[in-house]
Design a protein around this motif. Sequence first.
Motif, PDB file in Angstrom:
ATOM      1  N   CYS A  33       0.822  -0.995  -0.079  1.00  0.00           N
ATOM      2  CA  CYS A  33       0.052   0.041  -0.005  1.00  0.00           C
ATOM      3  C   CYS A  33       0.883   1.277   0.094  1.00  0.00           C
ATOM      4  O   CYS A  33       1.732   1.519   0.795  1.00  0.00           O
ATOM      5  CB  CYS A  33      -0.966   0.052   1.218  1.00  0.00           C
ATOM      6  SG  CYS A  33      -1.664   1.555   1.491  1.00  0.00           S
ATOM      7  N   PRO A  34       0.579   2.103  -1.263  1.00  0.00           N
ATOM      8  CA  PRO A  34       1.480   3.337  -1.015  1.00  0.00           C
ATOM      9  C   PRO A  34       1.500   4.321   0.358  1.00  0.00           C
ATOM     10  O   PRO A  34       2.259   4.939   0.655  1.00  0.00           O
ATOM     11  CB  PRO A  34       1.125   3.960  -2.177  1.00  0.00           C
ATOM     12  CG  PRO A  34      -0.251   3.526  -2.704  1.00  0.00           C
ATOM     13  CD  PRO A  34      -0.273   2.122  -2.046  1.00  0.00           C
ATOM     14  N   TYR A  35       0.104   4.391   0.771  1.00  0.00           N
ATOM     15  CA  TYR A  35       0.116   5.189   1.922  1.00  0.00           C
ATOM     16  C   TYR A  35       0.935   4.394   3.209  1.00  0.00           C
ATOM     17  O   TYR A  35       1.599   5.269   3.669  1.00  0.00           O
ATOM     18  CB  TYR A  35      -1.423   5.317   2.344  1.00  0.00           C
ATOM     19  CG  TYR A  35      -2.366   5.973   1.162  1.00  0.00           C
ATOM     20  CD1 TYR A  35      -2.517   7.272   1.394  1.00  0.00           C
ATOM     21  CD2 TYR A  35      -3.324   4.996   0.458  1.00  0.00           C
ATOM     22  CE1 TYR A  35      -3.047   7.862   0.386  1.00  0.00           C
ATOM     23  CE2 TYR A  35      -3.974   5.670  -0.241  1.00  0.00           C
ATOM     24  CZ  TYR A  35      -4.168   7.247  -0.465  1.00  0.00           C
ATOM     25  OH  TYR A  35      -5.029   7.677  -1.367  1.00  0.00           O
ATOM     26  N   ARG A  83       4.606   5.072   2.676  1.00  0.00           N
ATOM     27  CA  ARG A  83       5.083   6.408   3.148  1.00  0.00           C
ATOM     28  C   ARG A  83       5.303   6.502   4.555  1.00  0.00           C
ATOM     29  O   ARG A  83       6.035   7.328   5.125  1.00  0.00           O
ATOM     30  CB  ARG A  83       4.250   7.597   2.369  1.00  0.00           C
ATOM     31  CG  ARG A  83       2.593   7.653   3.046  1.00  0.00           C
ATOM     32  CD  ARG A  83       2.192   9.122   2.954  1.00  0.00           C
ATOM     33  NE  ARG A  83       2.160   9.687   1.477  1.00  0.00           N
ATOM     34  CZ  ARG A  83       1.031  10.247   1.260  1.00  0.00           C
ATOM     35  NH1 ARG A  83      -0.159  10.373   2.094  1.00  0.00           N
ATOM     36  NH2 ARG A  83       0.814  10.911   0.051  1.00  0.00           N
ATOM     37  N   LEU A 131      -5.737  -7.656   3.712  1.00  0.00           N
ATOM     38  CA  LEU A 131      -6.928  -6.664   3.798  1.00  0.00           C
ATOM     39  C   LEU A 131      -8.149  -7.148   3.404  1.00  0.00           C
ATOM     40  O   LEU A 131      -9.241  -6.507   3.637  1.00  0.00           O
ATOM     41  CB  LEU A 131      -6.498  -5.591   2.493  1.00  0.00           C
ATOM     42  CG  LEU A 131      -5.432  -4.711   2.543  1.00  0.00           C
ATOM     43  CD1 LEU A 131      -5.235  -3.711   1.392  1.00  0.00           C
ATOM     44  CD2 LEU A 131      -5.523  -3.621   3.782  1.00  0.00           C
ATOM     45  N   LYS A 142      -9.317  -8.322   7.877  1.00  0.00           N
ATOM     46  CA  LYS A 142      -8.870  -7.278   8.903  1.00  0.00           C
ATOM     47  C   LYS A 142      -8.976  -7.660  10.354  1.00  0.00           C
ATOM     48  O   LYS A 142     -10.202  -8.043  10.525  1.00  0.00           O
ATOM     49  CB  LYS A 142      -9.290  -5.951   8.619  1.00  0.00           C
ATOM     50  CG  LYS A 142      -8.960  -5.424   7.188  1.00  0.00           C
ATOM     51  CD  LYS A 142      -9.654  -3.972   6.885  1.00  0.00           C
ATOM     52  CE  LYS A 142      -9.281  -3.809   5.443  1.00  0.00           C
ATOM     53  NZ  LYS A 142     -10.319  -2.852   4.973  1.00  0.00           N
ATOM     54  N   GLY A 193     -11.590   1.321   8.482  1.00  0.00           N
ATOM     55  CA  GLY A 193     -10.751  -0.065   7.818  1.00  0.00           C
ATOM     56  C   GLY A 193      -9.618   0.267   7.002  1.00  0.00           C
ATOM     57  O   GLY A 193      -9.152  -0.931   6.392  1.00  0.00           O
ATOM     58  N   THR A 194      -9.265   1.377   6.757  1.00  0.00           N
ATOM     59  CA  THR A 194      -7.979   1.401   5.962  1.00  0.00           C
ATOM     60  C   THR A 194      -6.793   1.363   6.656  1.00  0.00           C
ATOM     61  O   THR A 194      -6.541   1.698   8.099  1.00  0.00           O
ATOM     62  CB  THR A 194      -8.057   2.953   5.509  1.00  0.00           C
ATOM     63  OG1 THR A 194      -8.238   4.233   6.498  1.00  0.00           O
ATOM     64  CG2 THR A 194      -8.989   3.178   4.182  1.00  0.00           C
ATOM     65  N   VAL A 195      -5.493   0.976   6.151  1.00  0.00           N
ATOM     66  CA  VAL A 195      -4.527   1.165   6.577  1.00  0.00           C
ATOM     67  C   VAL A 195      -3.458   2.118   5.960  1.00  0.00           C
ATOM     68  O   VAL A 195      -3.849   2.428   4.886  1.00  0.00           O
ATOM     69  CB  VAL A 195      -3.594  -0.248   6.498  1.00  0.00           C
ATOM     70  CG1 VAL A 195      -4.097  -1.225   7.413  1.00  0.00           C
ATOM     71  CG2 VAL A 195      -3.648  -0.785   5.170  1.00  0.00           C
ATOM     72  N   PRO A 196      -2.387   2.710   6.406  1.00  0.00           N
ATOM     73  CA  PRO A 196      -1.867   2.469   7.525  1.00  0.00           C
ATOM     74  C   PRO A 196      -2.545   3.123   8.968  1.00  0.00           C
ATOM     75  O   PRO A 196      -3.276   4.055   8.723  1.00  0.00           O
ATOM     76  CB  PRO A 196      -0.424   3.039   7.640  1.00  0.00           C
ATOM     77  CG  PRO A 196      -0.715   4.209   6.550  1.00  0.00           C
ATOM     78  CD  PRO A 196      -1.837   3.713   5.741  1.00  0.00           C
ATOM     79  N   ALA A 203      -4.740   7.590  11.932  1.00  0.00           N
ATOM     80  CA  ALA A 203      -5.366   6.634  10.758  1.00  0.00           C
ATOM     81  C   ALA A 203      -5.097   7.310   9.482  1.00  0.00           C
ATOM     82  O   ALA A 203      -5.658   7.010   8.436  1.00  0.00           O
ATOM     83  CB  ALA A 203      -6.653   6.481  11.015  1.00  0.00           C
ATOM     84  N   GLN A 204      -4.385   8.802   9.456  1.00  0.00           N
ATOM     85  CA  GLN A 204      -4.056   8.926   7.995  1.00  0.00           C
ATOM     86  C   GLN A 204      -2.415   8.849   7.848  1.00  0.00           C
ATOM     87  O   GLN A 204      -1.830   9.456   8.812  1.00  0.00           O
ATOM     88  CB  GLN A 204      -4.440  10.337   8.174  1.00  0.00           C
ATOM     89  CG  GLN A 204      -5.757  10.829   8.020  1.00  0.00           C
ATOM     90  CD  GLN A 204      -6.650  10.148   6.911  1.00  0.00           C
ATOM     91  OE1 GLN A 204      -6.062  10.138   5.696  1.00  0.00           O
ATOM     92  NE2 GLN A 204      -7.710   9.517   6.998  1.00  0.00           N
ATOM     93  N   SER A 205      -2.076   8.308   6.644  1.00  0.00           N
ATOM     94  CA  SER A 205      -0.583   8.215   6.362  1.00  0.00           C
ATOM     95  C   SER A 205       0.225   9.374   6.629  1.00  0.00           C
ATOM     96  O   SER A 205       1.151   9.462   7.264  1.00  0.00           O
ATOM     97  CB  SER A 205      -0.346   7.446   4.921  1.00  0.00           C
ATOM     98  OG  SER A 205      -0.830   8.504   3.978  1.00  0.00           O
TER      99      SER A 205
END
Length: 218
Positions: free
Chosen positions: A26-28, A31, A50, A53, A64-67, A81-83
């Motif tokens: 995952c690109p997020y 980073r 994914l 989870k 439900g998002t990563v990271p 919860a925000q990259s």
Amino acid sequence: MLPNSLSTLPLWPHGVRPKLYSFRRCPYAMRARLALWASGLEFDKQEVDLKQKPPELWDANPVGTVPVIVWVENGSPVVIAQSFEIMICALRARDPLSWLPQHQESWTTALEIITANDVSFKKHLDRYKYPNRHPETSSLKEREAGSVFLQSYEKVLENQDFLSGDHFGMLDAALAPFVRQFAKTDLLWFNSQGWPKLICWLQAFEKSDAFTFIMQKS
Ligand SMILES: N[C@@H](CCC(=O)N[C@@H](CS)C(=O)NCC(=O)O)C(=O)O
């Protein structure tokens, strides 16, 4: 030095190891792992499937998002919860490689470019990369729209070695995983676009210790 909008983020804790829920490709998440690597801070990482989870991830981040990075402070969970916010939290605590912008002006530019990446470039990237999921548009049209961003990075790299300036920094780390995905969608095409500086920049990223470290399978 930190812009006001970011100064309210939780501070990295003392005495507890935060847990990062991540997904290798995952690109997020990439980073976030890059900034954590640059900070040298200690944390535990859990690779997430994914499609399945863990409940603790849903508890921490109902979207439900990563990271996602989580720790407990005074008995309550602290969740980011925000990259990009994970990057800032880590680098604000420890920034031995000077990844954070040093001037107000570079902060403003970096925030604008990262927002454009997350809001627009990522949309074009997904539509270019997964045409079957987006029958409403054409892959080539989306590639063209994404190219406008890459062309602008090429222009910046004609005057400086990195998007952040004279060394790899926060802005490079925030964008490189996304540019890499775009490039890898059709590498022959990417390499034939007359973006020599961007190609070198991406190759250097892929050869870097940071990238090697964060892509280790564990
Ligand atoms: N705005 C979020 C976006 C994170 C995101 O969309 N991550 C993707 C993986 S690359 C995700 O977790 N999607 C949910 C899923 O695939 O179930 C951030 O910056 O962290």
